[in-house]
Design an enzyme around this catalytic site. Structure first.
Site, PDB file in Angstrom:
ATOM      1  N   GLU A 160       0.842  -1.205   0.000  1.00 34.50           N
ATOM      2  CA  GLU A 160       0.000   0.000   0.000  1.00 34.50           C
ATOM      3  C   GLU A 160       0.876   1.255   0.000  1.00 34.50           C
ATOM      4  OE1 GLU A 160      -0.792   2.941   2.729  1.00 34.50           O
ATOM      5  OE2 GLU A 160      -1.708   1.268   3.826  1.00 34.50           O
ATOM      6  N   HIS A 161       1.939   1.223   0.790  1.00 33.52           N
ATOM      7  CA  HIS A 161       2.862   2.360   0.785  1.00 33.52           C
ATOM      8  C   HIS A 161       3.570   2.476  -0.569  1.00 33.52           C
ATOM      9  CE1 HIS A 161       3.713   3.703   5.105  1.00 33.52           C
ATOM     10  NE2 HIS A 161       2.707   2.870   5.218  1.00 33.52           N
ATOM     11  N   GLU A 235      10.268   1.528   1.752  1.00 34.77           N
ATOM     12  CA  GLU A 235       8.989   1.504   2.442  1.00 34.77           C
ATOM     13  C   GLU A 235       8.859   0.294   3.367  1.00 34.77           C
ATOM     14  OE1 GLU A 235       6.786   4.023   2.318  1.00 34.77           O
ATOM     15  OE2 GLU A 235       8.157   5.088   0.973  1.00 34.77           O
ATOM     16  N   ARG A 700     -32.272  12.303  26.182  1.00 32.08           N
ATOM     17  CA  ARG A 700     -33.614  12.360  25.619  1.00 32.08           C
ATOM     18  C   ARG A 700     -33.943  13.707  25.012  1.00 32.08           C
ATOM     19  NH1 ARG A 700     -35.473  10.833  30.521  1.00 32.08           N
ATOM     20  NH2 ARG A 700     -37.165  12.326  30.406  1.00 32.08           N
TER      21      ARG A 700
HETATM   22 ZN   LIG Z   1       1.565   2.804   7.000  1.00 33.03          ZN
END
Ligand SMILES: [Zn+2]
Length: 1143
Positions: A160-161, A235, A700
């Site tokens: 993902e990075h 990364e 309420r």
């Molecule tokens: Zn991360």
């Protein structure tokens, strides 16, 4: 900036990991934009208990935090407006779809979000696309892939990075960073869940939006990282060796990010629970990566994972907003047509965890500091996997409701009984979570002594049994229902794009091949649930749920965590010995080669992309940028001598109001007691009402409330702005309802909750679906209010049809709050300590920043007293004092009330449509009449500061937080709009490249507070210490040596304008306007700043270099770090730091 939620991993393994840690500058552009974030909000002591509720998926909170709705509901929190005829939105005909390679699968008008939603399927690959059309200009795109890991090497997270580090069409180092620098995005990030990876973007500018979409699509399907091992190393992980004579170390952004995650006991508990409850499927491993396992990952496995799962056949794509739906398909077909079908959709299926036949128990150690009473630092948590099969929406709603009833507010029985038992300091890991394939429920406590572990478990079980037998109070049921309905109606996602919130709701089912439309349609199931409760009574609805899903469910995992002061150093020693072995196994040539490779990687990281390459990343032109700032209609008036600001904006029948009190009469020594004062007001009850009754009454009758102190420097003034803010909202449908809001303001004086403004990611998170609540907790500490952090948000329900209590009665409440409950107060103190300790570990950079600010200016000092390390020290002393001198404390609380509540210096701010604004006036008048004219006690002068010195705060951690700050106004520098552009550029280039990319820290950034003049550098989850300080010191030279071309400059300018113009819902607009008013920022000044931003030149950068040198020369450094690193630094630089122990 307001908009992006950032990164940082989350508290539990179930939470997503974000690509980047997005730091929210406190005030760099705040003055232009509405300085909310700039102001320091101090945390409520009550936050701790509530927060933990959020940490697991169910984002509950309470009438308490967040939207007061638990996840079940918040995930459904779209506007309940139904019954309107479907407006017509541009359509895609079957023909057009066919031509572009898609077939229309189904189509619906979803009244809850006033949208037409169409599900398409890409014929060739099977890729599914949800195309949602409506009038929302804040357009959202997201691509989601199912990415179940098989081990804890962190592949999905590292991938993902990495995919955002250059792609086929955009072959630069980090197109993602280029977008961060130069687009108008309202959201830009990526996140990894335990079983999926999401890449969402949002923008209100259509051209900008499609630029973002294209960069993301290209990144996901054609990333460079699968060919380039350097990205993987940067990364993920790599061995670093600068010189063959030195030791080898591990480096990598995700590696260090996860070391930070694994340094926090709450995180560790969450991860262990997640893995223990689902040992047999993908949830039994950590998608984020265990730092011990990350170095086992090979580049080949990494490549294979991308090949296998990053394929259109395994993708689900979301489009939302007012753009052309045909164009969406056109853009997609360009990418999708390049692929053939793959079996990835089948191979990525998530297996079901079979339910256990016997409960199990797990005992684990976590790294603890040596100080404090370790015997009292156990954690215990009981977890259930609720079902093998997915639940129907009706049951889900009911469980969410049940969750809110049991744990949602301070008055909720399970929560209340646990906290009042005195068996532990705070709740941990509590709530329902339904964001993964199978729903789960957890509840537990931390700060438990060894002898009490068993008792906590018994108390949990017995309370659940009792609730099943006795059911819930009807007032409590009503209050919960109102809370939920209000939030559905309001649909306020803060600065988080609504479309993204909906996407996350939809995907939570869609990702498991279920109906993507269903989660968006809550009206009918909610109605049915309400009807059932009305007909059969709440007991008939909820008791069977407790029995079936919890009491009679043997899939129960109890986790006990024991503190281990040796563990941190053991882990460090293990890592060291592995690295020593690695080194011992290398020949001299190998070592020379490794040093060469390290240098090669470093050089590559530090070499900027050539300008021609950068040109490939699409960007807007200055001509696309509006020349004027957004103005908020503001009318300044007066009621009974009190200044009233009115903002006439369409708010869908809701009134938002703030009442601001001045802290100018508060004695210095009472300052650290203010956060506890707030909680006491809220949770101690009155003469006539117990705190539970009070809580239910509020639930309420009222809409949403939050109260918090805020402080800020004011530019050009010695005196800080120090206020006490009460915020509320209610339905404006009837005069009484308007009036309710004012009641709220009263109520909140008993019932004070701390809020995180609309701007804060925390709030965003709370408004969101589960995953965000996870990071919320992190944000809470890490991003949002990183200065003094804290947070919790409470919303209390307002029933639009509520009967109106007389204001006198409310007044009476206000006058009669009893500060007499010593035992409750003790609880508040221990909860606050637990929360502050958690903050030190989880967001040490916030603690460091607050500390530096407290040395440099008065507002910073005030805020540190109410939320920094000084506050923690105060709490420790106070904990003893509660037993010795309760009388004294009690009368101090009274004194605070008398010092704050007065008409003098009070300001009222209201946001609603014109008619409602007029209607509400009478109520405001009554409210004001009731206040005393002047506060007790004379005006005080705020002049506190901490002594200037370099400090190192010792905590048990694997990664550090390093800060350095100085006041650039002291050099004679005069504020110019270019300062915003420049500080953003420093963060996005110099610090990103050096501190993060080559330094291996998860985050590195700077912040310029234009009100005080303080310029701070900070790093986050940083393996280095002195090295990072040296980078900060090099900033002036970096600026002097800078050679930026016009395109780079334009990008920096556009990015800055993007921050300034961040997307705001109407309540946020009104609030920003109030903040500007408080800090004396005029519209003329905003216009001038904007012009200065737009005309920023290279010359400004060079001039700024001179000002910023003051940080190097006269600045102070504060680090929150491990004892080892601090020792080493003090040895290397002759006792540079004064050492302070904190944990
Ligand atoms: Zn991360």
């Amino acid at each position: 900036m307001l908009r992006t939620v950032s990164c940082s991993a989350s508290l539990s393994s179930a939470s997503p990991f974000f690509r980047f840690f997005r730091h929210f500058p406190r005030s760099s552009t705040a003055a232009l934009r509405g300085p909310a974030r700039n102001l320091r909000r101090i945390s409520s002591p009550s936050a701790a208990g509530r927060r933990v509720l959020l940490r697991r998926g169910l984002r509950v909170s309470s009438a308490a935090a967040g939207r007061g709705v638990n996840g079940q509901f918040s995930r459904l929190s779209v506007r309940a407006v139904a019954t309107q005829p479907a407006p017509s939105y541009p359509d895609v005909s079957q023909d057009e779809a066919e031509k572009l390679g898609f077939e229309k699968v189904s189509e619906e008008f979803i009244s809850e979000c006033k949208s037409k939603a169409t599900l398409f399927k890409h014929k060739k690959t099977g890729c599914e696309v949800m195309s949602v059309s409506n009038e929302d200009e804040n357009k959202v795109f997201g691509i989601v892939l199912r990415t179940p890991p098989k081990d804890s090497t962190g592949i999905p997270h590292i991938l993902e990075h990495s995919v955002l580090c250059g792609s086929r069409k955009y072959p630069v180092k980090e197109p993602f960073v280029e977008l961060l620098k130069g687009s108008l995005h309202t959201f830009l990030n990526a996140f990894t869940y335990p079983d999926r990876t999401c890449y969402p973007v949002a923008s209100t500018n259509t051209k900008d939006f499609y630029n973002l979409v294209d960069v993301y699509l290209d990144a996901v399907f054609f990333p460079k990282c699968v060919e380039d091992v350097h990205t993987f190393q940067q990364e993920g992980w790599h061995y670093e060796l600068n010189d063959p004579s030195e030791d080898i170390s591990y480096k990598g952004v995700v590696f260090n990010e996860m070391k930070g995650v694994y340094s926090q006991p709450d995180n560790i508990l969450g991860r262990i629970a997640q893995q223990a409850i689902s040992p047999d499927n993908t949830y039994g491993v950590d998608s984020g990566g265990d730092p011990k396992d990350i170095p086992k990952l090979t580049f080949e496995e990494f490549q294979e994972f991308h090949r296998k799962y990053y394929h259109p056949s395994n993708a689900r794509i979301w489009f939302y907003g007012d753009d052309d739906p045909v164009h969406r398909l056109r853009v997609l077909s360009e990418y999708l047509d390049m692929f053939e079908a793959s079996p990835s959709r089948d191979t990525s299926k998530i297996e079901t965890q079979k339910l256990f036949s016997e409960p199990i128990r797990i005992v684990e150690k976590y790294p603890a500091g040596r100080d404090g009473d370790l015997k009292k630092k156990n954690m215990v948590c009981v977890n259930w996997l609720l079902s093998e099969k997915p639940l129907d929406l009706q049951t889900q709603l009911a469980l969410g409701f049940l969750d809110h009833l049991m744990l949602g507010t301070p008055a909720s029985p399970l929560r209340k009984i646990l906290l009042e038992s005195g068996l532990g300091e705070a709740l941990v890991s509590s709530g329902m979570s339904d964001e993964l394939l199978q729903p789960q429920f957890s509840v537990g406590m931390k700060g438990v002594s060894q002898d009490n572990v068993q008792k906590v478990e018994e108390l949990i079980m017995n309370t659940l049994k009792k609730l099943a037998e006795e059911g819930f109070d009807s007032d409590a049921v009503e209050a919960s229902m109102n809370t939920i309905e209000f939030s559905l109606r309001e649909n306020n996602t803060g600065s988080f794009p609504r479309g993204l919130s909906l996407m996350l709701q939809s995907i939570a089912k869609w990702i498991y091949d279920m109906d993507p439309f269903e989660p968006l349609k809550y009206t009918e199931p909610l109605k049915a649930l309400k009807a059932r409760i009305a007909e059969e009574g709440s007991k008939a609805v909820f008791s069977p749920l407790i029995e079936q899903f919890i009491l009679n469910n043997s899939h129960r995992v109890t986790i006990e965590m024991q503190p281990d002061p040796e563990k941190a150093s053991q882990e460090e020693a293990e890592e060291k010995s592995i690295l020593e072995k690695v080194k011992a196994g290398m020949t001299e040539e190998d070592l020379a080669e490794l040093a060469r490779a390290t240098e090669e990687l470093r050089l590559k990281q530090e070499t900027p992309d050539p300008p021609e390459a950068l040109r490939c990343v699409p960007s807007l032109n200055l001509s696309d940028i509006p020349k004027e700032p957004t103005y908020v209609p503001t009318e300044v008036g007066d009621i009974n001598g009190v200044k009233v600001l009115r903002h006439d904006l369409f708010t869908n029948d809701i009134v938002y109001a703030e009442v601001v009190f001045d802290m100018g009469s508060l004695k210095h020594e009472l300052l650290p007691l203010v956060p506890l004062f707030c909680q006491s007001l809220m949770e101690m009850g009155t003469k006539d009402l117990s705190f539970v009754q009070l809580n239910q009454l509020i639930g309420r009758k009222t809409g949403g409330i939050s109260v918090y102190p805020l402080t800020s420097s004011v530019r050009g003034k010695a005196e800080p702005c120090s206020k006490f803010v009460v915020r509320g909202k209610s339905m404006a449908g009837r005069a009484e309802d308007l009036f309710n809001l004012i009641d709220l303001a009263f109520l909140c004086l008993q019932k004070i909750y701390f809020s995180f403004m609309l701007y804060s990611p925390v709030r965003l998170c709370l408004l969101l679906d589960a995953p965000n609540v996870f990071f919320c907790l992190d944000c809470e500490y890490n991003h949002s209010d990183w200065k003094t952090g804290f947070v919790c948000r409470d919303i209390i329900q307002c029933n639009p049809d509520t009967e109106t209590d007389s204001i006198n009665r409310m007044n009476c409440l206000l006058q009669e709050v009893q500060f007499t409950d010593q035992q409750r107060f003790k609880q508040f103190v221990s909860q606050s300590i637990a929360r502050m300790e958690n903050r030190l570990r989880g967001s040490g950079h916030g603690i460091a920043a607050a500390r530096m600010d407290a040395m440099l200016n008065v507002a910073g000092w005030m805020s540190e007293q109410m939320g920094g390390l000084s506050y923690l020290e105060f709490l420790h002393t106070l904990a003893k004092k509660v037993d010795e001198d309760w009388e004294g404390i009690s009368s101090s609380l009274e004194e605070i009330r008398r010092s704050l509540l007065a008409r003098n210096g009070c300001i009222v701010n209201m946001t609603a449509d014109g008619k409602s604004l007029t209607n509400i006036e009478k109520s405001v008048e009554k409210f004001l009449n009731f206040l005393p004219e002047t506060p007790s006690g004379g005006l005080v002068t705020w002049d506190g500061r901490l002594p200037l010195r370099n400090e190192a705060i010792v905590i048990p951690t694997q990664v550090n937080y390093v800060g350095k700050a100085g006041n650039i106004y002291s050099t004679g520098y005069e504020l110019d709009g270019s300062a915003y552009v420049i500080s953003k550029h420093i963060s996005n280039t110099w610090l990103w490249d050096r501190v993060r990319v080559s330094g291996g820290a998860y985050g590195g950034f700077c912040d310029f507070d234009s009100h005080s003049g303080v310029f701070s550098f900070l790093s986050y989850r940083d393996p280095n210490l002195l090295k990072t300080l040296d980078i900060y010191d090099g900033t002036g030279d970096f600026l002097r040596g800078l050679d930026v071309d016009q395109e780079t400059l334009t990008k920096a300018i556009i990015g800055t304008i993007g921050d300034v113009d961040s997307y705001q819902l109407p309540d946020a607009k009104g609030y920003s306007s109030l903040m500007r008013h408080l800090l004396g920022v005029t519209d003329e000044e905003r216009q001038r700043k904007r012009e200065e931003i737009l005309t920023t030149s290279l010359k400004d950068f060079k001039e700024f270099a001179e000002a910023i040198d003051v940080v190097r020369e006269k600045g102070v450094a504060v680090a929150v770090a491990s004892a080892e690193d601090i020792d080493a630094a003090n040895q290397a630089r002759s006792n540079f730091f004064e050492v302070k122990k904190a944990l």
